[in-house]
Design an enzyme around this catalytic site. Structure first.
Site, PDB file in Angstrom:
ATOM      1  N   ALA A  61      79.268   2.378 -12.304  1.00  0.00           N
ATOM      2  CA  ALA A  61      80.051   2.435 -11.064  1.00  0.00           C
ATOM      3  C   ALA A  61      79.116   2.237  -9.871  1.00  0.00           C
ATOM      4  O   ALA A  61      77.953   2.650  -9.910  1.00  0.00           O
ATOM      5  CB  ALA A  61      80.742   3.787 -10.966  1.00  0.00           C
ATOM      6  N   GLY A 100      79.685   2.923 -16.720  1.00  0.00           N
ATOM      7  CA  GLY A 100      80.684   1.856 -16.854  1.00  0.00           C
ATOM      8  C   GLY A 100      80.070   0.551 -17.334  1.00  0.00           C
ATOM      9  O   GLY A 100      80.756  -0.272 -17.942  1.00  0.00           O
ATOM     10  N   GLU A 123      77.326   9.740 -17.187  1.00  0.00           N
ATOM     11  CA  GLU A 123      78.407  10.347 -16.396  1.00  0.00           C
ATOM     12  C   GLU A 123      78.285  11.864 -16.308  1.00  0.00           C
ATOM     13  O   GLU A 123      78.562  12.470 -15.275  1.00  0.00           O
ATOM     14  CB  GLU A 123      79.785   9.984 -17.006  1.00  0.00           C
ATOM     15  CG  GLU A 123      80.274   8.579 -16.682  1.00  0.00           C
ATOM     16  CD  GLU A 123      79.767   7.521 -17.650  1.00  0.00           C
ATOM     17  OE1 GLU A 123      78.808   7.786 -18.397  1.00  0.00           O
ATOM     18  OE2 GLU A 123      80.333   6.410 -17.637  1.00  0.00           O
TER      19      GLU A 123
HETATM   20  C1  LIG Z   1      67.993   3.474 -13.902  1.00  0.00           C
HETATM   21  C2  LIG Z   1      68.418   3.071 -12.494  1.00  0.00           C
HETATM   22  C3  LIG Z   1      69.610   2.110 -12.532  1.00  0.00           C
HETATM   23  C4  LIG Z   1      67.247   2.290 -11.836  1.00  0.00           C
HETATM   24  O1  LIG Z   1      66.144   3.186 -11.681  1.00  0.00           O
HETATM   25  P1  LIG Z   1      64.841   2.729 -10.901  1.00  0.00           P
HETATM   26  O2  LIG Z   1      64.338   1.454 -11.464  1.00  0.00           O
HETATM   27  O3  LIG Z   1      63.922   3.907 -10.893  1.00  0.00           O
HETATM   28  O4  LIG Z   1      65.298   2.370  -9.412  1.00  0.00           O
HETATM   29  P2  LIG Z   1      66.036   3.282  -8.323  1.00  0.00           P
HETATM   30  O5  LIG Z   1      65.104   3.418  -7.172  1.00  0.00           O
HETATM   31  O6  LIG Z   1      66.611   4.516  -8.898  1.00  0.00           O
HETATM   32  O7  LIG Z   1      67.253   2.332  -7.923  1.00  0.00           O
HETATM   33  C5  LIG Z   1      66.999   1.035  -7.383  1.00  0.00           C
HETATM   34  C6  LIG Z   1      68.090   0.709  -6.413  1.00  0.00           C
HETATM   35  O8  LIG Z   1      69.302   0.589  -7.142  1.00  0.00           O
HETATM   36  C7  LIG Z   1      70.301   1.389  -6.528  1.00  0.00           C
HETATM   37  N1  LIG Z   1      71.265   1.796  -7.550  1.00  0.00           N
HETATM   38  C8  LIG Z   1      70.995   2.385  -8.708  1.00  0.00           C
HETATM   39  N2  LIG Z   1      72.119   2.618  -9.411  1.00  0.00           N
HETATM   40  C9  LIG Z   1      73.128   2.174  -8.626  1.00  0.00           C
HETATM   41  C10 LIG Z   1      74.552   2.131  -8.780  1.00  0.00           C
HETATM   42  N3  LIG Z   1      75.149   2.616  -9.887  1.00  0.00           N
HETATM   43  N4  LIG Z   1      75.277   1.601  -7.781  1.00  0.00           N
HETATM   44  C11 LIG Z   1      74.676   1.089  -6.684  1.00  0.00           C
HETATM   45  N5  LIG Z   1      73.328   1.091  -6.460  1.00  0.00           N
HETATM   46  C12 LIG Z   1      72.585   1.635  -7.428  1.00  0.00           C
HETATM   47  C13 LIG Z   1      69.526   2.563  -5.940  1.00  0.00           C
HETATM   48  O9  LIG Z   1      70.286   3.207  -4.953  1.00  0.00           O
HETATM   49  C14 LIG Z   1      68.316   1.810  -5.383  1.00  0.00           C
HETATM   50  O10 LIG Z   1      68.710   1.185  -4.171  1.00  0.00           O
HETATM   51  P3  LIG Z   1      67.694   1.072  -2.935  1.00  0.00           P
HETATM   52  O11 LIG Z   1      66.515   0.287  -3.454  1.00  0.00           O
HETATM   53  O12 LIG Z   1      67.328   2.488  -2.596  1.00  0.00           O
HETATM   54  O13 LIG Z   1      68.471   0.384  -1.881  1.00  0.00           O
HETATM   55  C15 LIG Z   1      68.702   4.315 -11.655  1.00  0.00           C
HETATM   56  O14 LIG Z   1      68.867   3.960 -10.307  1.00  0.00           O
HETATM   57  C16 LIG Z   1      69.912   5.049 -12.109  1.00  0.00           C
HETATM   58  O15 LIG Z   1      69.865   5.804 -13.069  1.00  0.00           O
HETATM   59  N6  LIG Z   1      71.021   4.840 -11.379  1.00  0.00           N
HETATM   60  C17 LIG Z   1      72.232   5.582 -11.532  1.00  0.00           C
HETATM   61  C18 LIG Z   1      73.051   5.058 -12.672  1.00  0.00           C
HETATM   62  C19 LIG Z   1      74.378   5.759 -12.664  1.00  0.00           C
HETATM   63  O16 LIG Z   1      74.446   6.965 -12.599  1.00  0.00           O
HETATM   64  N7  LIG Z   1      75.437   4.959 -12.674  1.00  0.00           N
HETATM   65  C20 LIG Z   1      76.782   5.467 -12.593  1.00  0.00           C
HETATM   66  C21 LIG Z   1      77.193   5.963 -13.932  1.00  0.00           C
HETATM   67  S1  LIG Z   1      78.718   6.781 -13.820  1.00  0.00           S
HETATM   68  C22 LIG Z   1      79.817   5.556 -13.901  1.00  0.00           C
HETATM   69  O17 LIG Z   1      79.520   4.440 -14.238  1.00  0.00           O
HETATM   70  C23 LIG Z   1      81.182   5.919 -13.530  1.00  0.00           C
HETATM   71  C24 LIG Z   1      81.485   6.998 -12.774  1.00  0.00           C
HETATM   72  C25 LIG Z   1      82.927   7.333 -12.481  1.00  0.00           C
HETATM   73  C26 LIG Z   1      83.248   7.219 -11.002  1.00  0.00           C
HETATM   74  C27 LIG Z   1      84.425   6.270 -10.771  1.00  0.00           C
HETATM   75  C28 LIG Z   1      84.445   5.733  -9.368  1.00  0.00           C
HETATM   76  C29 LIG Z   1      85.309   4.489  -9.258  1.00  0.00           C
HETATM   77  C30 LIG Z   1      84.586   3.231  -9.626  1.00  0.00           C
HETATM   78  C31 LIG Z   1      85.286   2.484 -10.735  1.00  0.00           C
HETATM   79  C32 LIG Z   1      84.436   1.527 -11.492  1.00  0.00           C
HETATM   80  C33 LIG Z   1      83.603   2.153 -12.575  1.00  0.00           C
HETATM   81  C34 LIG Z   1      84.365   3.103 -13.511  1.00  0.00           C
HETATM   82  C35 LIG Z   1      83.507   3.673 -14.616  1.00  0.00           C
HETATM   83  C36 LIG Z   1      84.309   4.734 -15.357  1.00  0.00           C
HETATM   84  C37 LIG Z   1      83.496   5.556 -16.289  1.00  0.00           C
HETATM   85  O18 LIG Z   1      82.490   6.167 -15.972  1.00  0.00           O
HETATM   86  O19 LIG Z   1      83.906   5.608 -17.428  1.00  0.00           O
END
Ligand SMILES: CC(C)(COP(=O)(O)OP(=O)(O)OC[C@H]1O[C@@H](n2cnc3c(N)ncnc32)[C@H](O)[C@@H]1OP(=O)(O)O)[C@@H](O)C(=O)NCCC(=O)NCCSC(=O)/C=C/CCCCCCCCCCCCC(=O)O
Length: 188
Positions: A61, A100, A123
């Protein structure tokens, strides 16, 4: 958004485009719906590959949309449409497939991973459960005990562990998209 190209004659290549981690924003979800429709209606396309730009599959997400009004196509029917596709769909996983993003890959028929990729359902670390059928598709694929471990800890697994668990079908040290296209040609 998502870009559509045709490669190797008969493979439709869908590339997720949303820097930095190709998260599933409303525009990316709409892009997947549109490009899937295009690939499925093209008679010359026999199989599909979904990948992410800049060597990252999908970080799940889009955290920049948290707290905003939900818009765009919902993820569950989108993934179901991929799974129900009459043309085989292969996920080419580089970088990360998280939340996701992994659920999207689980909806594909096959998964090819780069050896340095990380996969997981984090999640639980956000106080959530995988809601786009990851909590159903993962246990069906790897069994309940292994799936419960991943879902309840949110830990990331390496490509090697993902292969051993049966989450991915093949691991490569080289171009994941090339390997996925080759695989897609072999199963068309
Ligand atoms: C491992 C990482 C991805 C990368 O780590 P690293 O290499 O150390 O770099 P970082 O400094 O952490 O990150 C680099 C930049 O990337 C940006 N970033 C990271 N993740 C995201 C993201 N998910 N969205 C946008 N941007 C992201 C970060 O901010 C940095 O930016 P900047 O350089 O500072 O500008 C690590 O970052 C990491 O672990 N990230 C988090 C991963 C995560 O937790 N993802 C979400 C999982 S939960 C999920 O998918 C769903 C949640 C339900 C909420 C529903 C809301 C509605 C949306 C609907 C669509 C999706 C539904 C999914 C349903 C479900 O979960 O089943």
């Amino acid at each position: 958004m998502a870009q559509y190209t045709r490669v190797a004659g008969s493979v439709g290549l869908i590339t997720l485009q949303n820097p930095p981690v190709n998260a599933l924003s409303a525009m990316v979800r709409q892009g997947i719906v549109d490009t899937m429709e295009r690939a499925l209606s093209a008679p010359e396309v026999k199989s599909l590959v979904i990948c992410g730009q800049k060597e990252t599959f999908c970080g799940g997400a889009d955290i920049r949309e948290f707290g905003t009004k939900m818009s765009g196509p919902p993820l569950i029917p989108l993934i179901h449409a991929i799974e129900a596709s009459t043309k085989p769909v292969v996920a080419a996983i580089e970088g990360v497939a998280l939340g996701g993003g992994l659920e999207l890959a689980l909806g594909c028929h096959y998964r090819i991973s780069h050896s340095k990729a990380k996969l997981g359902l984090p999640e639980v670390t956000l106080g959530l459960l995988p809601a786009a059928a990851g909590s159903q598709r993962l246990p069906r694929l790897i069994g309940v005990p292994a799936a419960l471990d991943l879902i309840t800890t949110g830990r990331h697994v390496t490509a090697a562990e993902a292969l051993q668990l049966g989450i991915v079908d093949q691991v490569t040290d080289h171009s994941t998209v090339d390997a996925a296209v080759k695989f897609a040609l072999s199963v068309a």
